[in-house]
Design a protein around this motif. Structure first.
Motif, PDB file in Angstrom:
ATOM      1  N   PHE A  18      32.979  23.415  25.977  1.00 55.72           N
ATOM      2  CA  PHE A  18      32.641  24.595  25.917  1.00 55.72           C
ATOM      3  C   PHE A  18      31.003  24.946  26.177  1.00 55.72           C
ATOM      4  CE2 PHE A  18      36.201  26.327  22.506  1.00 55.72           C
ATOM      5  CZ  PHE A  18      37.208  25.916  23.461  1.00 55.72           C
ATOM      6  N   ASP A  19      30.203  24.061  25.824  1.00 53.09           N
ATOM      7  CA  ASP A  19      28.878  23.958  25.893  1.00 53.09           C
ATOM      8  C   ASP A  19      28.715  23.705  27.214  1.00 53.09           C
ATOM      9  OD1 ASP A  19      26.362  24.196  24.561  1.00 53.09           O
ATOM     10  OD2 ASP A  19      26.286  21.982  25.324  1.00 53.09           O
ATOM     11  N   PHE A  62      26.892  26.058  32.416  1.00 58.59           N
ATOM     12  CA  PHE A  62      27.347  26.456  33.929  1.00 58.59           C
ATOM     13  C   PHE A  62      26.915  27.860  34.187  1.00 58.59           C
ATOM     14  CE2 PHE A  62      30.632  27.749  36.488  1.00 58.59           C
ATOM     15  CZ  PHE A  62      30.080  27.786  37.602  1.00 58.59           C
ATOM     16  N   PHE A  63      27.599  28.774  33.471  1.00 57.98           N
ATOM     17  CA  PHE A  63      27.665  30.148  33.856  1.00 57.98           C
ATOM     18  C   PHE A  63      26.137  30.842  33.507  1.00 57.98           C
ATOM     19  CE2 PHE A  63      32.309  30.408  32.713  1.00 57.98           C
ATOM     20  CZ  PHE A  63      32.556  30.842  34.034  1.00 57.98           C
ATOM     21  N   LYS A  64      25.241  30.066  32.558  1.00 62.47           N
ATOM     22  CA  LYS A  64      24.125  30.577  32.541  1.00 62.47           C
ATOM     23  C   LYS A  64      23.095  30.341  33.595  1.00 62.47           C
ATOM     24  CE  LYS A  64      24.004  30.197  27.473  1.00 62.47           C
ATOM     25  NZ  LYS A  64      23.100  29.498  26.181  1.00 62.47           N
ATOM     26  N   ARG A  65      23.513  29.191  34.083  1.00 63.57           N
ATOM     27  CA  ARG A  65      22.608  28.705  35.322  1.00 63.57           C
ATOM     28  C   ARG A  65      22.926  29.601  36.542  1.00 63.57           C
ATOM     29  NH1 ARG A  65      22.535  23.407  32.779  1.00 63.57           N
ATOM     30  NH2 ARG A  65      24.583  22.905  33.437  1.00 63.57           N
ATOM     31  N   ALA A  66      24.424  29.606  36.659  1.00 64.98           N
ATOM     32  CA  ALA A  66      24.908  30.406  37.813  1.00 64.98           C
ATOM     33  C   ALA A  66      24.284  31.905  37.864  1.00 64.98           C
ATOM     34  CB  ALA A  66      26.405  30.359  37.725  1.00 64.98           C
ATOM     35  N   ALA A  67      23.886  32.191  36.646  1.00 69.06           N
ATOM     36  CA  ALA A  67      23.336  33.648  36.416  1.00 69.06           C
ATOM     37  C   ALA A  67      21.887  33.742  36.473  1.00 69.06           C
ATOM     38  CB  ALA A  67      24.113  34.262  35.370  1.00 69.06           C
ATOM     39  N   VAL A  68      21.280  32.723  36.861  1.00 67.25           N
ATOM     40  CA  VAL A  68      19.917  32.687  37.016  1.00 67.25           C
ATOM     41  C   VAL A  68      19.167  33.675  37.787  1.00 67.25           C
ATOM     42  CG1 VAL A  68      17.649  31.541  37.285  1.00 67.25           C
ATOM     43  CG2 VAL A  68      19.462  30.475  35.793  1.00 67.25           C
TER      44      VAL A  68
END
Length: 270
Positions: free
Chosen positions: A142-143, A148-154
């Motif tokens: 989960f972490d 991953f999504f956080k970095r993809a949304a930078v």
């Protein structure tokens, strides 16, 4: 007395009414663009327009250079853990350069590759992660997905659309709860749709709704049938003709403003 017809109406794809709901979704989307991620759940009976309104949100996002990723659950997918999330991650990695993908996945690449095996094809040097107890392994996964999504949304707002969530497996719903807490500070909007008639008391999705309700960045929208004047607009747009008021009232009574039933009834009559 019937309410006045609401805006907007798009005849391409035919989107009528839903002004209040779309205004709420637009405001949530703008907040996501500003870095305040949210989870929004659309609920209603089959054919009421849950997927359609998310499609309009996706169209809005596309005009704003938002990365839109779609997934859909099926009744048979309950036997496949993380199925909707597998679809979303596959959609993202499909056209990514391997160097960019490795950077976006980060140190959690090997963990995520346990459920999305295509990652190993694009990053062949990955080694299997250490074996952990089930609860620890789930938290690690989960972490890794959240990061991953956080970095993809930078550099780009991301819209994650999960349709037919009433057929999601328990693991997928637990991941949704986790992301609903972890992604609130990122430009990520998670929009889901599910049938309320398929979520009785005690259903695993009921627990997820209850968990997310306590989160400040969660919105639960119940969709109802179109009102009488929107039924008139919808019916006449489908048929490309006008109808007597008595006919419209009869159609409204028979369909209760459900767009799917409206479409099928008018096509049958035509």
């Amino acid at each position: 007395m019937s309410q006045a017809p609401t805006e907007p109406i798009w005849t391409q794809g035919l989107f009528v009414g839903r002004n209040r709901e779309f205004d709420i979704l637009t405001a949530i989307f703008e907040e996501a663009n500003s870095g305040h991620g949210s989870v929004v759940m659309l609920t209603g009976e089959p054919g009421i327009g849950k997927t359609r309104i998310i499609q309009e949100l996706a169209n809005l996002g596309a005009k704003r250079d938002t990365k839109v990723l779609w997934s859909r659950c099926y009744e048979s997918s309950r036997r496949t853990p993380y199925w909707p999330w597998m679809q979303l991650i596959r959609s993202y990695i499909r056209d990514q350069d391997s160097n960019v993908l490795a950077e976006t996945l980060g140190v959690g690449a090997a963990n995520i590759s346990e459920i999305v095996t295509e990652i190993k094809d694009q990053l062949p040097g990955l080694t299997d992660p250490p074996v952990l107890e089930p609860d620890q392994a789930r938290f690690r996964l989960f972490d890794s997905i959240a990061n991953f999504f956080k970095r993809a949304a930078v550099d780009q707002t991301i819209l994650l659309a999960l349709d037919d969530l009433h057929w999601a497996d328990q693991s997928s719903l637990m991941l949704l709860e986790f992301l609903g807490r972890e992604l609130q500070g990122s430009p990520i909007l998670i929009a889901t749709a599910h049938r309320n008639i398929d979520v009785p008391r005690g259903h695993v999705l009921s627990r997820t709704v209850g968990e997310l309700t306590t989160e400040p960045r969660f919105q639960h929208l119940q969709l109802y049938g179109l009102n009488l004047l929107d039924v008139k607009r919808y019916t006449e747009a489908i048929a490309s003709r006008t109808f007597p008021e008595q006919f419209i009232e009869s159609v409204f009574d028979r369909t209760e403003g459900n767009p799917f039933f409206l479409t099928e009834l008018i096509r049958l009559l035509e």
